[in-house]
Design an enzyme around this catalytic site. Structure first.
Site, PDB file in Angstrom:
ATOM      1  N   SER A 254       6.698  24.971  55.036  1.00  0.00           N
ATOM      2  CA  SER A 254       5.521  25.690  55.510  1.00  0.00           C
ATOM      3  C   SER A 254       5.897  27.137  55.740  1.00  0.00           C
ATOM      4  O   SER A 254       7.072  27.479  55.917  1.00  0.00           O
ATOM      5  CB  SER A 254       5.006  25.085  56.824  1.00  0.00           C
ATOM      6  OG  SER A 254       5.967  25.251  57.853  1.00  0.00           O
ATOM      7  N   LYS A 255       4.880  28.005  55.728  1.00  0.00           N
ATOM      8  CA  LYS A 255       5.150  29.436  55.841  1.00  0.00           C
ATOM      9  C   LYS A 255       5.685  29.813  57.216  1.00  0.00           C
ATOM     10  O   LYS A 255       6.204  30.912  57.391  1.00  0.00           O
ATOM     11  CB  LYS A 255       3.901  30.246  55.515  1.00  0.00           C
ATOM     12  CG  LYS A 255       2.711  29.979  56.423  1.00  0.00           C
ATOM     13  CD  LYS A 255       1.509  30.760  55.917  1.00  0.00           C
ATOM     14  CE  LYS A 255       0.275  30.506  56.773  1.00  0.00           C
ATOM     15  NZ  LYS A 255      -0.907  31.225  56.251  1.00  0.00           N
TER      16      LYS A 255
END
Length: 483
Positions: A254-255
């Site tokens: 995930s970012k």
């Protein structure tokens, strides 16, 4: 293969193009090319509130940057278009009507407030599996017709039968779900747009998709799709669920923990072939276990038997290492062209100067974006000096001033402004005065480049030129005199 291989990648244009999209696209592309099949790009844009044209264009650009060109898609056409789901809504409505007519689906008039209250009650009761309670399943036909006539908003849900649903996964074998665990999912929303589940199945069938290769997060959704295939009486594609890319703590990438935008990787200066090689290693291994291989080599050696299902760790340090290998393998002219295309500072340099700089930094940079850090001093009009760095560790301010003063005279007298001639003159200068070359050359390096770690000193001086070099020596001396 008994049927032509047709695979697809189906991103939603709701943000920056995701590295996970490239990962799944790569394996679909490789399989299609190996089998002489077709690679299809489909845009799943039924989420009208979040989908944007800019995001769609970014998806196209990023996949093309990687070299994963598609045979059919929204921008290239094909025999099974349109390839945007927003342009196929009549197809979904027609297929929904078929499901309603055959009793495999039903209309649900429950208001959002009722559904919210139902979920709240289930949460409060700690129901292990929250599902729709089928309040609208047994509505009489006359009541359904009345509500439709009155314009009551409603959705269409799949009627999940009793029993169990199973399917075969190429990587994971037989997967079985008890139907009591499967919700009566919404197929058609109240705005007339389909959900992912309906559109996905209808499109895969109508587009002749033979193999559905996607991330493992869709494993639990697949029984819903299998039920739809059964309801329509259609043959199912082959299902292949790839392992998820994971952070170091094994969570889904995930970012928040890793950059996920393909545009970020391009802007940082990763080479597309290196990123593809890295993504390939996330699920695949070559027969000889080598880690560096090209896309054509992967296509030639590819087999689903060589794909592992354990969640691969997305390790940026390894990507940096791999990208550095690819940079060092390029011919100097090719690297210069890549730098000029990817880096504004490199693009501003005269081609001959850039070509001269490249050999000095090629062994040092791991990304094209590091050009500024390693070569920025070649382009700076003036440098800012830390006086403490100009003074040798075991020397004095007077020693540094002497080096800078004598170096100006020495280097200005060098007729052949080449690295060998400049180095020879500087060494002779140190020898005649009893200076240690390490100390003197560090003072010169700081004066010329502004930093203690840089590409080779005398090659740098040769590229900078006589006027710029002498000006920097004077400015470094002036800095020391001011402090």
């Amino acid at each position: 293969m008994s049927t032509p291989v047709r695979v697809r990648i189906a991103p939603s244009p709701t943000g920056d193009p995701h590295v996970g999209t490239a990962y799944i696209a790569l394996f679909n592309y490789v399989f299609a090319r190996q089998q002489g099949g077709r690679f299809v790009l489909r845009i799943e844009d039924t989420d009208r509130a979040r989908c944007t044209a800019d995001s769609e264009r970014a998806i196209f650009a990023s996949l093309r940057w990687l070299g994963l060109d598609w045979d059919e898609g929204p921008d290239v056409g094909g025999p099974f278009g349109p390839y945007r789901q927003s342009e196929r809504t009549e197809l979904y409505r027609a297929h929904t009507a078929t499901l309603l007519d055959t009793g495999h689906a039903y209309r649900c008039f429950c208001a959002p407030e009722r559904l919210d209250a139902l979920r709240a009650r289930q949460r409060a009761a700690k129901v292990p599996l929250m599902k729709y309670d089928r309040a609208c399943l047994a509505l009489p036909d006359a009541e359904v017709a009345r509500r439709i006539a009155d314009g009551v908003p409603h959705v269409v849900r799949l009627r999940v039968p009793d029993g169990e649903t199973r399917y075969e996964d190429t990587l994971r074998g037989t997967i079985t779900f008890q139907n009591e665990t499967i919700d009566d999912q919404v197929l058609l929303k109240s705005d007339g747009f389909p959900t992912y589940h309906l559109a996905n199945v209808v499109d895969d069938h109508l587009m002749g998709i033979s193999h559905v290769c996607r991330a493992e997060e869709w494993i639990t959704s697949t029984p819903k799709h299998v039920l739809l295939y059964h309801a329509f009486g259609w043959a199912m594609p082959v299902f292949i669920h790839m392992p998820l890319l994971r952070n170091a703590d094994r969570s889904k990438i995930s970012k928040r923990k890793n950059p996920t935008s393909l545009e970020w990787y391009k802007a940082q200066g990763y080479l597309p072939e290196a990123l593809l090689n890295f993504l390939a290693l996330m699920g695949f291994s070559m027969p000889d276990e080598r880690e560096v291989f090209s896309l054509p080599e992967m296509i030639q050696a590819f087999s689903w038997q060589r794909v592992k299902t354990s969640g691969p760790v997305f390790d940026l340090a390894k990507l940096d290492w791999l990208n550095g290998l690819y940079i060092r393998s390029l011919e100097a002219d090719a690297l210069a062209a890549r730098l000029a295309a990817a880096n504004p500072l490199a693009a501003s340099a005269p081609p001959e100067r850039l070509r001269a700089i490249v050999p000095l930094i090629q062994e040092r940079i791991k990304k094209l974006g590091e050009f500024d850090a390693w070569a920025g001093y070649f382009f700076a009009e003036a440098l800012t000096y830390d006086p403490a760095l100009l003074v040798p560790k075991k020397g004095s301010r007077a020693d540094a001033l002497a080096v800078l003063e004598v170096a100006q005279t020495t280097l200005s007298a060098v007729a052949d402004w080449t690295a060998p001639a400049l180095e020879a003159a500087a060494k002779a200068m140190c020898e005649s005065r009893g200076w240690k070359t390490g100390d003197a050359f560090m003072t010169l390096r700081i004066a010329v480049t502004g930093k203690p770690a840089s590409p080779p000193l005398f090659e740098s001086i040769a590229i900078l030129g006589r006027e710029a070099t002498l000006a920097r020596l004077r400015e470094a001396k002036a800095t020391l005199l001011r402090t």
